[in-house]
Design a protein around this motif. Sequence first.
Motif, PDB file in Angstrom:
ATOM      1  N   GLU A  40     -51.078  26.165  -4.277  1.00 34.01           N
ATOM      2  CA  GLU A  40     -52.148  26.614  -3.384  1.00 34.01           C
ATOM      3  C   GLU A  40     -52.994  27.678  -4.068  1.00 34.01           C
ATOM      4  O   GLU A  40     -54.226  27.673  -3.975  1.00 34.01           O
ATOM      5  N   TYR A  41     -52.346  28.585  -4.787  1.00 30.88           N
ATOM      6  CA  TYR A  41     -53.038  29.641  -5.532  1.00 30.88           C
ATOM      7  C   TYR A  41     -53.977  29.036  -6.569  1.00 30.88           C
ATOM      8  O   TYR A  41     -55.113  29.474  -6.723  1.00 30.88           O
ATOM      9  N   GLU A  42     -53.490  28.009  -7.277  1.00 28.38           N
ATOM     10  CA  GLU A  42     -54.298  27.367  -8.315  1.00 28.38           C
ATOM     11  C   GLU A  42     -55.536  26.687  -7.750  1.00 28.38           C
ATOM     12  O   GLU A  42     -56.550  26.574  -8.430  1.00 28.38           O
ATOM     13  N   LYS A  43     -55.475  26.237  -6.506  1.00 33.57           N
ATOM     14  CA  LYS A  43     -56.625  25.580  -5.881  1.00 33.57           C
ATOM     15  C   LYS A  43     -57.723  26.570  -5.517  1.00 33.57           C
ATOM     16  O   LYS A  43     -58.862  26.180  -5.305  1.00 33.57           O
ATOM     17  N   GLY A  44     -57.384  27.843  -5.421  1.00 31.61           N
ATOM     18  CA  GLY A  44     -58.381  28.857  -5.113  1.00 31.61           C
ATOM     19  C   GLY A  44     -57.726  30.117  -4.590  1.00 31.61           C
ATOM     20  O   GLY A  44     -56.770  30.062  -3.822  1.00 31.61           O
ATOM     21  N   HIS A  45     -58.234  31.275  -5.064  1.00 29.59           N
ATOM     22  CA  HIS A  45     -57.705  32.565  -4.632  1.00 29.59           C
ATOM     23  C   HIS A  45     -58.753  33.652  -4.850  1.00 29.59           C
ATOM     24  O   HIS A  45     -59.756  33.432  -5.514  1.00 29.59           O
ATOM     25  N   MET A  46     -58.495  34.813  -4.265  1.00 34.87           N
ATOM     26  CA  MET A  46     -59.391  35.954  -4.460  1.00 34.87           C
ATOM     27  C   MET A  46     -59.355  36.328  -5.948  1.00 34.87           C
ATOM     28  O   MET A  46     -58.271  36.358  -6.540  1.00 34.87           O
ATOM     29  N   PRO A  47     -60.496  36.647  -6.539  1.00 38.10           N
ATOM     30  CA  PRO A  47     -60.486  37.070  -7.943  1.00 38.10           C
ATOM     31  C   PRO A  47     -59.586  38.298  -8.118  1.00 38.10           C
ATOM     32  O   PRO A  47     -59.645  39.247  -7.346  1.00 38.10           O
ATOM     33  N   GLY A  48     -58.723  38.247  -9.111  1.00 40.11           N
ATOM     34  CA  GLY A  48     -57.834  39.364  -9.396  1.00 40.11           C
ATOM     35  C   GLY A  48     -56.602  39.441  -8.512  1.00 40.11           C
ATOM     36  O   GLY A  48     -55.820  40.383  -8.620  1.00 40.11           O
ATOM     37  N   ALA A  49     -56.406  38.455  -7.634  1.00 43.89           N
ATOM     38  CA  ALA A  49     -55.261  38.480  -6.718  1.00 43.89           C
ATOM     39  C   ALA A  49     -53.949  38.328  -7.483  1.00 43.89           C
ATOM     40  O   ALA A  49     -53.880  37.650  -8.503  1.00 43.89           O
ATOM     41  N   THR A  50     -52.925  38.975  -6.964  1.00 47.95           N
ATOM     42  CA  THR A  50     -51.572  38.865  -7.493  1.00 47.95           C
ATOM     43  C   THR A  50     -50.832  37.809  -6.697  1.00 47.95           C
ATOM     44  O   THR A  50     -50.854  37.831  -5.467  1.00 47.95           O
ATOM     45  N   LEU A  51     -50.187  36.883  -7.377  1.00 47.53           N
ATOM     46  CA  LEU A  51     -49.426  35.838  -6.702  1.00 47.53           C
ATOM     47  C   LEU A  51     -47.956  36.222  -6.653  1.00 47.53           C
ATOM     48  O   LEU A  51     -47.311  36.407  -7.692  1.00 47.53           O
ATOM     49  N   ILE A  52     -47.436  36.375  -5.453  1.00 50.53           N
ATOM     50  CA  ILE A  52     -45.998  36.505  -5.218  1.00 50.53           C
ATOM     51  C   ILE A  52     -45.710  35.653  -3.983  1.00 50.53           C
ATOM     52  O   ILE A  52     -45.994  36.066  -2.862  1.00 50.53           O
ATOM     53  N   PRO A  53     -45.181  34.448  -4.176  1.00 53.74           N
ATOM     54  CA  PRO A  53     -44.905  33.589  -3.024  1.00 53.74           C
ATOM     55  C   PRO A  53     -44.000  34.288  -2.013  1.00 53.74           C
ATOM     56  O   PRO A  53     -43.129  35.082  -2.383  1.00 53.74           O
ATOM     57  N   MET A  54     -44.212  34.007  -0.743  1.00 54.40           N
ATOM     58  CA  MET A  54     -43.496  34.670   0.337  1.00 54.40           C
ATOM     59  C   MET A  54     -41.986  34.677   0.128  1.00 54.40           C
ATOM     60  O   MET A  54     -41.330  35.679   0.370  1.00 54.40           O
ATOM     61  N   GLY A  55     -41.433  33.584  -0.355  1.00 55.56           N
ATOM     62  CA  GLY A  55     -39.995  33.502  -0.566  1.00 55.56           C
ATOM     63  C   GLY A  55     -39.474  34.418  -1.665  1.00 55.56           C
ATOM     64  O   GLY A  55     -38.271  34.617  -1.794  1.00 55.56           O
ATOM     65  N   GLU A  56     -40.366  34.990  -2.481  1.00 55.31           N
ATOM     66  CA  GLU A  56     -39.968  35.864  -3.586  1.00 55.31           C
ATOM     67  C   GLU A  56     -40.239  37.334  -3.317  1.00 55.31           C
ATOM     68  O   GLU A  56     -39.894  38.191  -4.141  1.00 55.31           O
ATOM     69  N   ILE A  57     -40.847  37.653  -2.185  1.00 60.64           N
ATOM     70  CA  ILE A  57     -41.253  39.030  -1.887  1.00 60.64           C
ATOM     71  C   ILE A  57     -40.095  40.011  -2.005  1.00 60.64           C
ATOM     72  O   ILE A  57     -40.215  41.046  -2.653  1.00 60.64           O
TER      73      ILE A  57
END
Length: 73
Positions: A40-57
């Motif tokens: 989902e992140y690869e399909k589009g995200h805020m510029p500069g956003a950090t990806l940490i999937p909910m299950g890894e928080i």
Amino acid sequence: MKWRQFFTPVTSITWEEANTLANENSGNEVVFLDVRQPGEYEKGHMPGATLIPMGEIDDRLDELSTENPIVIY
């Protein structure tokens, strides 16, 4: 879950308000945290956003600074 304590107090904002924050804070003053899955992140995200999937928080909280506001989406 320990992540709930980390993210309090919580204020909801609109997508337009998030874009305004991004435009007004071009440095690292605001952290945009994307909690979706990598595909989902690869399909589009805020510029500069950090990806940490909910299950890894819980396991990755130490990657986030508590000194700056965090916008979670």
